[in-house]
Design an enzyme around this catalytic site. Structure first.
Site, PDB file in Angstrom:
ATOM      1  N   HIS A  81      50.689 -24.480  15.928  1.00  0.00           N
ATOM      2  CA  HIS A  81      50.981 -25.123  17.214  1.00  0.00           C
ATOM      3  C   HIS A  81      50.570 -26.590  17.177  1.00  0.00           C
ATOM      4  CE1 HIS A  81      51.617 -21.552  20.075  1.00  0.00           C
ATOM      5  NE2 HIS A  81      51.756 -21.128  18.835  1.00  0.00           N
TER       6      HIS A  81
ATOM      7  N   TYR B 273      47.987 -23.626  29.884  1.00  0.00           N
ATOM      8  CA  TYR B 273      46.791 -23.447  30.711  1.00  0.00           C
ATOM      9  C   TYR B 273      47.148 -23.887  32.128  1.00  0.00           C
ATOM     10  CZ  TYR B 273      43.880 -23.104  26.477  1.00  0.00           C
ATOM     11  OH  TYR B 273      43.312 -22.720  25.282  1.00  0.00           O
TER      12      TYR B 273
ATOM     13  N   PRO C 146      35.904 -18.481  27.385  1.00  0.00           N
ATOM     14  CA  PRO C 146      37.022 -18.572  26.436  1.00  0.00           C
ATOM     15  C   PRO C 146      37.989 -19.734  26.690  1.00  0.00           C
ATOM     16  CG  PRO C 146      37.371 -16.765  27.964  1.00  0.00           C
ATOM     17  CD  PRO C 146      36.008 -17.296  28.245  1.00  0.00           C
TER      18      PRO C 146
ATOM     19  N   LYS D  28      36.702 -21.537  21.740  1.00  0.00           N
ATOM     20  CA  LYS D  28      35.736 -21.956  20.732  1.00  0.00           C
ATOM     21  C   LYS D  28      34.908 -20.824  20.115  1.00  0.00           C
ATOM     22  CE  LYS D  28      36.546 -26.303  20.722  1.00  0.00           C
ATOM     23  NZ  LYS D  28      37.572 -26.553  19.752  1.00  0.00           N
TER      24      LYS D  28
ATOM     25  N   TYR E 228      39.525 -30.015  21.439  1.00  0.00           N
ATOM     26  CA  TYR E 228      40.257 -28.752  21.321  1.00  0.00           C
ATOM     27  C   TYR E 228      40.513 -28.384  19.861  1.00  0.00           C
ATOM     28  CZ  TYR E 228      43.554 -25.129  22.854  1.00  0.00           C
ATOM     29  OH  TYR E 228      44.190 -23.942  23.094  1.00  0.00           O
TER      30      TYR E 228
END
Ligand code: APR
Ligand code: PHB
Length: 389
Positions: free
Chosen positions: A72, A200, A292, A296, A384
């Site tokens: 991704h 998200y 979550p 990580k 991220y």
């Protein structure tokens, strides 16, 4: 039984540590309270940082991830019906890979059994002894018979509820904790992903996350109440609620289907310091938990065991304890960065029941800033995708 490193727990932390140690010629035994099938049946997260994927390659267990993992280059943040793409590849030069933790566990178990390194499954009642001496021991029961492992070191990789951290005298540990006032209801279903990239969602009804495991398997989470039960959420209610939280385009892409797995997980931030007592070293969820939202947990487990394996290798190669002495500080530096980021993402995207109108306006202003600022997006992306080793 005698070994160099006794590892408690056959989750990703214990198995990866075992693999790294074996590759370096360090003898190790893993003790796991559950069966191998049970460990593999647990559905967990599935987002792998580039550094973690490289580490799995170096450990000799990355081939299937490279073949089957989904690469991704970006993610989406969705709020007020708008979709904001974060271009991870452009902003950081790095990508992430979607590959279930269950698959990593499977690959590690297979490598371990091929190499003939011992794992004792269904070992009950593990107890740690003499951890402040140079000959610690682990006792357990298997099929009603008592066993004992004498070793040089113990690695506590037994997760948040494990025995290792609990064995350390209370006065020797500090705990830092935040428990969030909501949970995540997660559903795995045999339906195509809602979008090619992860979405998200921040919505006044609560957070949502559209993820996947493959081109035919969706993994979706929605924020729920702490007192919700899985039985309160039949599939139709789940998909209906997700639809309400998504922008119209994403909502129309939902393909509903019956769930293969459905569970509720509370969200928690937790760190125990230091990650060592005598000859016991903690790694992964045994030492820290992240909510979550930042994806990580598994990546942090990998970073701990990487540092710990290096420290053991230095000890056995040169006799120096410097790496072991520095392990806790080195691991915690990375842990706290991940704690900060996971807390920030959680704060940014969830609906907190206690929030005032002011708090909600600030939250929206922060999302608008993220949407308008390249440097804010770059900061998110940098955190991220994670750090290299
Ligand atoms: N004796 C032996 N084994 C134990 C004991 C015990 N007393 N207590 C727990 N275990 C085992 C559990 O059954 C489990 O298989 O330790 C293992 C710990 O595995 P995880 O909980 O997966 O923790 P870890 O390996 O650190 O993995 C971290 O997994 O939980 C996710 O979000 C987390 O992604 C992160 C990653
Ligand atoms: C998942 O796919 O399970 C997943 C992805 C990203 C997260 C958390 C979970 O932040």
């Amino acid at each position: 039984m005698r070994t160099q490193v006794a590892i408690i727990g056959a989750g990703p932390s214990g198995l990866l540590l075992g693999q790294l140690l074996h590759n370096q010629g360090i003898a190790n035994v893993i003790l796991e309270q559950r069966s191998g099938e049970y460990v593999l049946s647990r559905i967990r997260a599935g987002l792998i940082e580039a550094g973690t994927a490289d580490l799995l390659d170096r450990a000799g267990v990355g081939a299937r991830l490279r073949r089957e993992g989904l690469r991704h280059e970006g993610i989406e943040i969705n709020f007020d019906g708008k979709r904001q793409r974060i271009d991870l590849q452009k902003l950081t030069g790095k990508i992430i890979t979607v590959y279930g933790q269950t698959e990593i566990t499977h690959d590690l178990m297979e490598a371990r059994s091929t190499a003939g390194v011992p794992t004792i499954y269904e070992a009950a009642g593990a107890s740690l002894h003499d951890i402040a001496t140079d000959q610690p021991r682990v006792r357990y029961h298997k099929d009603g018979v008592e066993g004992e492992i004498v070793c040089d070191f113990i690695a506590g990789c037994d997760g948040f509820h494990g025995v290792s951290r609990q064995t350390i005298p209370e006065a020797a540990l500090r705990h830092y904790e935040r428990v969030y006032p909501f949970g995540w209801l997660g559903v795995l279903s045999e339906t195509p992903p809602i979008s090619p990239e992860l979405i998200y969602v921040s919505h006044q009804r609560g957070f949502a996350l559209c993820s996947m495991r493959s081109f035919t398997r969706s993994r979706v989470y929605i924020q729920c109440r702490l007192d919700d039960h899985v039985e309160d959420w039949p599939d139709e209610r789940f998909w209906g609620e997700l639809k309400l939280r998504l922008d119209p385009q994403s909502a129309s892409a939902i393909v509903t289907g019956s769930s293969i797995e459905k569970s509720i997980a509370p969200l928690r931030s937790f760190v125990a310091e230091p990650m060592r007592f005598g000859r016991l070293f903690l790694a992964g969820d045994a030492a820290h938990i992240v909510p979550p939202t930042g994806a990580k947990g598994l990546n942090l487990a990998a970073s701990d065991v990487y540092y710990l394996s290096q420290a053991f290798a230095e000890f056995y190669d040169t006799g120096s304890s410097a790496g072991l002495d520095g392990y806790s500080d080195r691991a915690l530096a990375r842990v706290w960065q991940a704690e900060r980021f996971s807390w920030w993402m959680t704060r940014l995207l969830h609906r907190f029941p206690e929030d005032s109108g002011f708090d909600r306006r600030i939250q929206r202003a922060e999302l608008e800033f993220l949407a308008s600022s390249q440097s804010a997006q770059a900061a998110l992306a940098e955190n991220y995708v994670g750090l290299p080793y």
